[in-house]
Design a protein around this motif. Sequence first.
Motif, short mmCIF file in Angstrom:
data_model
loop_
_atom_site.label_atom_id
_atom_site.label_comp_id
_atom_site.label_asym_id
_atom_site.label_seq_id
_atom_site.Cartn_x
_atom_site.Cartn_y
_atom_site.Cartn_z
N VAL A 177 57.23 14.36 12.58
CA VAL A 177 58.06 13.18 12.78
C VAL A 177 57.41 12.25 13.82
CG1 VAL A 177 60.28 12.33 13.64
CG2 VAL A 177 60.21 14.28 12.07
N LYS A 178 56.85 12.84 14.85
CA LYS A 178 56.15 12.05 15.88
C LYS A 178 54.97 11.31 15.26
CE LYS A 178 53.94 12.35 20.42
NZ LYS A 178 53.54 13.24 21.53
N GLU A 179 54.27 11.99 14.33
CA GLU A 179 53.14 11.34 13.66
C GLU A 179 53.61 10.16 12.82
OE1 GLU A 179 49.28 12.52 10.90
OE2 GLU A 179 50.65 14.09 11.61
N LEU A 180 54.75 10.31 12.17
CA LEU A 180 55.33 9.19 11.41
C LEU A 180 55.62 8.02 12.35
CD1 LEU A 180 57.82 11.03 9.01
CD2 LEU A 180 55.72 9.85 8.34
N LYS A 181 56.19 8.31 13.50
CA LYS A 181 56.50 7.26 14.48
C LYS A 181 55.22 6.60 14.98
CE LYS A 181 60.78 9.40 16.19
NZ LYS A 181 61.42 10.05 17.38
N ASN A 182 54.21 7.40 15.28
CA ASN A 182 52.96 6.87 15.81
C ASN A 182 52.26 5.94 14.82
OD1 ASN A 182 53.34 8.27 18.19
ND2 ASN A 182 51.99 9.97 17.64
N ASN A 183 52.51 6.17 13.52
CA ASN A 183 51.92 5.34 12.48
C ASN A 183 52.85 4.21 12.03
OD1 ASN A 183 49.18 6.49 11.56
ND2 ASN A 183 50.44 8.33 11.71
#
Length: 324
Positions: free
Chosen positions: A283-289
């Motif tokens: 989920v953090k990776e989705l936010k970072n992108n």
Amino acid sequence: MNPVLSFIVPIYNVERFLPKCLHSIIDNDWNEITYEIIIVDDASPDRSVEIAKEFAEKHENITVISQENKGLGGARNTGITKAKGDYLFFLDSDDFLKPNEIQELIKIATNNNLDLLEFGADRVDQHYRFIDQVFKKENSLILDGLSYIAKYNFDNSACNKLYKRSFIVENEIVFFENTYIEDAPFNAEAFSKAQRVQSVPNTPIIFYQNQNSITRKKRTGENLKKFVADSIRVTNQINLIATVVDKPDAKMVFQKRVALFTSGILLMIIRSNLSKTEKKAFVKELKNNDLYPISKFTDILQRDLFISIFNIKFILQLSLKIFK
């Protein structure tokens, strides 16, 4: 003289299907249309490469290339670099052509100097019984890629299209290697750069619905984590392409696709048996992108309801704790 058409056929564990695939090309009535078949052995562990070489010994327009495993996208990239045809056709080795139908589409593509030609396909089950028709098309106008997207949309698959080879090479459009869903960013880039695109209602190809394929098996463990990571990478690439599209209607098509992909990824994360730590990391990776929160809707009622609910941070956090 270069051939008109290059078939690019990746092989990996397809010894059951490869003869039917290749015969469906060879047994066509080609008349004045010249073609080549480039078979890319992606380090297949079965007899696929031996079968391919047997065909190559009998047909001088068949080339077999072996390489280290790079996945479907990597095999297609190798095929592109070796191809000499005016147009490319990416034919998966468990699919096959209908008799004497692709020739009409080759003429349409060449006569209209198309960068891309889209068409439909039939699907059959493991007993080769008809299931349905996919990628249904209409006779479209010839438009630039972004205008075509705005009016007709486009399919992720690379297997229901003819691509002008010079267009693909000159624009340096390549597939992601060792990546799931590699077709989607490839086509997003191709359509965003194409100047002459058309679709026709013809269905010259038959897709075999392989129940044992990677895409139909339940994903667990490392395979699941790779699929999620690849899906984020692919979706991020489409999102990056969308940011530079200057045609509002076409941009919206890309953004809806990003929303569809991202919501699917989020649903997969929530439902998965990944640890809470792994879920939060994705989920953090989705936010970072900049893929979450999801900024657009898809026009699919159930999916848009999901987006509305799970764009609420508290609900998403609670779901990551509850579902295991």
